[in-house]
Design a protein around this motif. Structure first.
Motif: not given
Length: 491
Positions: A128-134, A159-168
């Motif tokens: 759900v990290v992607g949904d959080l960023i959005a 979860t840390i690795d998933a968060a690092r995918q959203y570097a922008d």
């Protein structure tokens, strides 16, 4: 770039240990009687053993009289709880949450908006990290005044690795929390509070989709409210209410709770058990009252009661945060048993000083506190016992059951059974009608089956309160199937 704690100064090991110790033991040191680290304190343990011993002795010496007295007492609790719930609902019909129109929320100049901190605790939730960023990116609040802290356990590598995918997503700062017991959401929030720079702090879960104007609406409420309003609770709803019957039940329940019961409590000055997310708090008051209790598994309800016990109040704003409703029955029972256990933890903590609490809240609010926080899980457990008695009665009219229900107990119990179920279904139907959710008619009419699941969860929570009071049962997210793309609004 999100990397470790790239946008925060990294603490030295000694400082990190000190912050972690404060997150775990701060409230316990500041006010031990307000902490759930020990479930029973002072007079509570001997009182409990005294009640149990007296019940056993009376049961042996006068079994029929003892059983009738117990059934009568339970029936009275049912009646009082039902009447009180209907009264709260009636008040909620007359007083809605505070409405802040979009134009008014956007009219506040950016220069007058206070710094705001959003805490987002996430544990084993890479999906759900992607949904959080959005969701965080959609918030209408100046970036220069918005701090978003993603709170992750340092050993939760997925979860840390998933968060690092959203570097922008450079507006989100990641805080790594050293592994330590208890592994609870309030401990993570306490740790993150050390890094908070906002005058107002709120919590969102990783799967939340808040109203983009929610922060501005909250600022407007604080600006126009008395100084004793230190917390603003937004409405919670679900974006997957149609996934199955369980999510429909859950959605209808939230519609009643946040749409009518919480506004009813607000109008009558009743302490409000906060929701687990979208509660917005003044940072200075959080520091004063000891922030969250890391040993309480419903830190939201506990904090809401502690706010009231310190002489402050909570307002409810008409702004919706969409969440994911549990669609799996086992997962739902795990979540609800934790909530019930936390209700009991909070009730036990606040009842350590009952006279002081009653003086602060007033008699009516004190009684209502006991009915909601203590009565809700206890009555859910008692339902299992009474349903078994009802089943035995229909199967064979045994004399033992007849002896338990003399006329002065039988007729109030019968009225409670019939009118109580009808009243609850009626309140659900009215809440759905007011929310224009006629699509949830079937879940509203079949809600008695939902109560069975509640009773199972309450029994499990009571058992865990005895065996492992601070154990946090993780709720699995990311189970939505074809969730509609909804954008939360003010309602």
């Amino acid at each position: 770039m999100i990397s470790g704690r790239s946008r925060l100064e990294r603490l030295a090991p000694a400082d990190e240990a000190q912050v972690l110790d404060q997150a775990v033991n701060g409230l316990l040191r500041q006010d031990p009687s307000r902490s759930a680290a020990l479930p029973l304190m002072g007079w509570q343990r001997p009182a409990l053993w005294g009640v149990l011993l007296t019940s056993v002795v009376c049961g042996v010496l006068w079994p029929t009289t003892t059983i009738v007295a117990a059934v009568a007492l339970c029936t009275a609790a049912y009646v009082f709880t039902l009447v009180d719930r209907v009264m709260i609902f009636r008040q909620g019909l007359a007083a809605s949450a505070i409405v802040v129109p979009d134009e008014e929320a956007r009219a506040i100049p950016d220069a007058e908006l206070p710094p705001y901190t959003i805490l987002v605790p996430a544990y084993h939730e890479p999906e759900v990290v992607g949904d959080l960023i959005a969701a965080m990116g959609a918030m209408e609040y100046p970036r220069s005044k918005l701090q978003v802290l993603l709170l992750l356990e340092a050993d939760d590598q997925a979860t840390i690795d998933a968060a690092r995918q959203y570097a922008d997503a450079d507006f989100i700062e990641m805080v790594l929390i050293p592994p330590a017991q208890p592994r609870t959401k309030p401990k993570a929030c306490n740790y993150g509070l050390h890094f908070a720079t906002g005058d107002i702090v709120t919590i969102y879960d990783a799967e939340d989709r808040p109203d983009p104007l929610q922060l501005r609406r909250v600022v407007s409420v604080f600006r126009s409210s008395p100084d004793d309003i230190v917390c603003v609770q937004a409405r919670l709803a679900f974006y997957n209410g149609h996934q199955n019957l369980l999510t429909g039940w859950f959605t209808a329940e939230y519609g009643l709770w946040f749409g009518f019961l919480l506004p009813g409590m607000m109008r009558t000055g009743t302490p409000i058990p906060l929701g687990g997310t979208s509660n917005h708090l003044l940072t200075r008051v959080l520091d004063t009252i000891g922030a969250w209790d890391p040993h309480n598994v419903t830190e939201d309800a506990d904090l809401g009661l502690r706010i009231a016990a310190n002489g402050y109040e909570t307002a409810v704003v008409e702004s919706t945060t969409l969440e994911e409703a549990n669609s799996d029955s086992i997962n739902w029972i795990r979540q609800r048993s934790r909530w019930y256990k936390g209700y009991l933890q909070t009730w036990l903590v606040e009842m350590r000083r009952p006279r002081a609490l009653m003086r602060m809240l007033g008699v009516r609010a004190f009684i209502r506190f006991n009915l909601i926080l203590g009565g809700t899980p206890v009555i859910a457990v008692l339902n299992l016992f009474f349903w078994l008695i009802t089943l035995l009665w229909f199967l064979g009219h045994p004399a033992a059951v007849s002896a338990m229900f003399p006329a002065y107990v039988y007729f109030p119990a019968l009225l409670c059974l019939v009118l109580g179920n009808l009243a609850t279904i009626y309140m659900n139907l009215v809440a759905l009608r007011e929310d224009d959710r006629s699509d949830l008619l079937v879940p509203a009419l079949t809600v008695p089956a939902f109560w069975v699941m509640m009773s199972v969860a309450a029994a499990k929570g009571l058992y865990q309160l005895i065996r492992s009071p601070s154990y946090w049962e993780k709720t699995v997210h990311g189970l939505v199937v074809d969730a509609p793309a909804e954008t939360p609004a003010g309602r």
